[in-house]
Scaffold this active site. Structure first.
Site, PDB file in Angstrom:
ATOM      1  N   CYS A   1       0.817  -1.209   0.000  1.00 52.75           N
ATOM      2  CA  CYS A   1       0.000   0.000   0.000  1.00 52.75           C
ATOM      3  C   CYS A   1       0.853   1.263   0.000  1.00 52.75           C
ATOM      4  O   CYS A   1       1.802   1.365   0.780  1.00 52.75           O
ATOM      5  CB  CYS A   1      -0.859  -0.037   1.260  1.00 52.75           C
ATOM      6  SG  CYS A   1      -1.795   1.434   1.488  1.00 52.75           S
TER       7      CYS A   1
ATOM      8  N   ARG B   1     -12.690   0.169  -5.477  1.00 54.55           N
ATOM      9  CA  ARG B   1     -12.192   0.159  -4.100  1.00 54.55           C
ATOM     10  C   ARG B   1     -11.823   1.564  -3.622  1.00 54.55           C
ATOM     11  O   ARG B   1     -11.833   1.851  -2.436  1.00 54.55           O
ATOM     12  CB  ARG B   1     -10.977  -0.755  -4.034  1.00 54.55           C
ATOM     13  CG  ARG B   1     -10.472  -1.004  -2.653  1.00 54.55           C
ATOM     14  CD  ARG B   1      -9.409  -2.091  -2.629  1.00 54.55           C
ATOM     15  NE  ARG B   1      -9.214  -2.527  -1.269  1.00 54.55           N
ATOM     16  CZ  ARG B   1      -8.399  -1.938  -0.408  1.00 54.55           C
ATOM     17  NH1 ARG B   1      -7.685  -0.896  -0.775  1.00 54.55           N
ATOM     18  NH2 ARG B   1      -8.312  -2.371   0.835  1.00 54.55           N
TER      19      ARG B   1
END
Ligand code: IMP
Length: 500
Positions: free
Chosen positions: A319, A418
């Site tokens: 991430c 998302r």
């Protein structure tokens, strides 16, 4: 003026557990890691309780049907990724629900007209030595024989020899009809000293195999997580855009639990998605939501009706959300804060909403810390991506086997839903990377070690269950110097393999 938190936010590696008193009962075999997956009222039992506190991430590179079966065998739950067509995702769910432990669809099939060379090539490809010989060479064709390593001798036979010349023909095989139970199948295997038992339908077509070697592996999984019809429990990811078509398809396919997959859950879109599910299915369809990192976010999703709530922004191994957008919070602080909010909510309403720490688990002990800090289970991506059962390729990189692992917000996955904030339907910039993780073999082997470590730590803290750990745990922040002290130091380490 903006709000400033008094304390910096911390992550798991900055904490340690201080041991508590362990008595003679504090032994790993007495530890239960059972934990609720969905909310329940005080005094009632949750609709789904997991046998281990692990779920696999809603990611293309982590959770498909193979992973879901492997993890359910261990007692956890996979959430099949939603960044694929509704049909494909529902098909994966269906495959998990129709999987019958011990009954294996044949992946090595040839026709009688194929050759010994074909047998050897297939064996090389699949690693399996039992080949079903069907009239048309498919896994569902009419069974005409079997070839196993007992049927040929490479040194004495021509590679061009036809399969029909050396296979064990149907008339010499023991088979069982469709509908045979696993116990019956294993009895037949035992009585006839077989290595495999083909299951055939009433037309003589191959349905599946039961293998002798799987009998013991089935017995090795006393923790497997089954629904009331003895099928594996499986979850599935959904988004806040196409839920009106995706949710019914997943429910129809048999998904036991859903989860809204989003990088940021404190939003009107999540509320609307849950409301739609409640209006259509009431409380029958279970749905988790997230991710949040503070008590406000928790309260919002709790009131919206979430069945469990995920915590974590920016801590995932792949991430780069914190770097690209500057949002997030240290994972440990986020868990502690949300756990407090969950406990207050429980006191106020009598409804216990399980919380999940999602992302950033690097060492096995991070799972124990997250549990001690109040979470009920952890979602892991990198950890599961390393195993045989993850959907990605195993590749050789500089002499070491690696598995590919990429984020849902990477250019490779392009899962714009998302990261959607109701604007253009595209990924405007990436929030994840494409990477390799060291290959770690079959899931079962590593998960067993992880659980063993967790149970040992529980015993060191004098706790035999997760709620007991949460009550008894003593946690301390550690200085950066003491983190150095925690690793091997001032010695020359011979084996640099670290066993995460
Ligand atoms: P890991 O266990 O540290 O690898 O983190 C896995 C978690 O990272 C997932 O469950 C998601 O919450 C999150 N995640 C997945 N893909 C991305 C991405 O591309 N960017 C940011 N976070 C992601």
């Amino acid at each position: 003026m903006a709000f400033y938190y008094d304390e910096p936010s911390h992550t798991f590696s900055e904490y340690l557990l201080v041991p508590g008193y362990s008595d003679e009962n504090s032994i790993p075999s007495n530890v239960s890691l059972k934990t609720p997956l969905v909310k329940f009222k005080k005094g009632e039992t949750p609709a789904i309780t997991m046998n281990i506190p692990l779920i696999s991430a809603i990611m293309q590179s982590v959770s498909n049907d193979t992973m879901a079966i492997a993890l359910a065998k261990e007692g956890g739950v996979s959430f099949i990724y939603g960044s694929q067509t509704v049909e494909n995702q529902a098909a994966m769910v269906r495959r998990v629900k129709s999987y019958k432990a011990g009954f294996v669809a044949s992946d090595s099939n040839l026709s009688p007209e194929d050759t010994l060379e074909d047998v050897l090539n297939l064996k090389e490809k699949t690693g399996h030595s039992t080949v079903a010989i069907t009239s048309d060479g498919t896994a569902e064709g009419k069974l005409v024989g079997i070839v196993s390593s007992r049927d040929y001798r490479v040194s004495r036979m021509e590679p061009s020899l036809k399969v029909k010349e050396f296979m064990t023909p149907l008339k010499d095989l023991v088979t069982a009809p469709e509908g045979t139970s696993l116990k019956e199948a294993n009895d037949i295997i035992w009585e006839h000293k077989l290595n495999s038992l083909p299951i055939v339908d009433k037309n003589g077509c191959l349905v599946s195999f039961v293998f002798r070697k799987d009998y013991s592996s089935h017995k090795e999984n006393p923790n497997e997580l089954l629904d009331s019809s003895k099928r594996f429990v499986v979850g599935a990811g959904i988004n806040t855009r196409d839920y009106e078509t995706r949710v019914p398809a997943l429910v129809e396919a048999g998904a036991d639990v859903l989860c809204i997959d989003s990088s940021e859950g404190y939003s009107v879109w999540q509320k609307r998605t849950i409301e739609w599910i409640r209006s259509k299915y009431g409380d029958k369809v279970k749905v988790g939501a997230g991710n949040v990192v503070d008590s406000e976010g928790f309260r919002f999703l709790a009131e919206a009706g979430a069945d469990f709530i995920k915590i974590g922004i920016g801590g995932g191994s792949i991430c780069i959300t914190r770097e690209t957008k500057g949002i997030g919070r240290g994972q440990a602080t986020a868990v502690i804060d949300v756990a407090k909010a969950r406990d207050e909510y429980y006191k106020e309403t009598g409804v216990y909403i399980p919380i999940c720490s999602d992302g950033g688990i690097v060492h096995d002990y991070h799972i124990t810390l997250a549990l001690a800090m109040g979470c009920d289970f952890c979602m892991l991506g990198r950890y599961f991506a390393r195993f045989d059962e993850s959907p990605t390729q195993k590749v050789l990189v500089n002499g070491n086997y690696m598995k590919e692992y990429w984020g849902e917000g990477s250019a490779r996955a392009r899962n714009w839903q998302r990261y959607d904030l109701g604007g253009a339907q595209k990924l405007s910039f990436v929030e994840g990377v494409d990477s390799y993780v060291p290959y770690a073999g079959p899931l079962h082997d590593t998960v067993s070690v992880t659980l063993s470590k967790i149970k040992h730590t529980f015993c060191n803290c004098g706790a035999l269950t997760i709620p007991e750990l949460q009550k008894k745990a003593k946690l301390t922040l550690v200085s950066s110097v003491s983190i150095v002290e925690g690793g091997a130091h001032d010695v020359v380490v011979k084996d640099t393999n670290n066993h995460n």
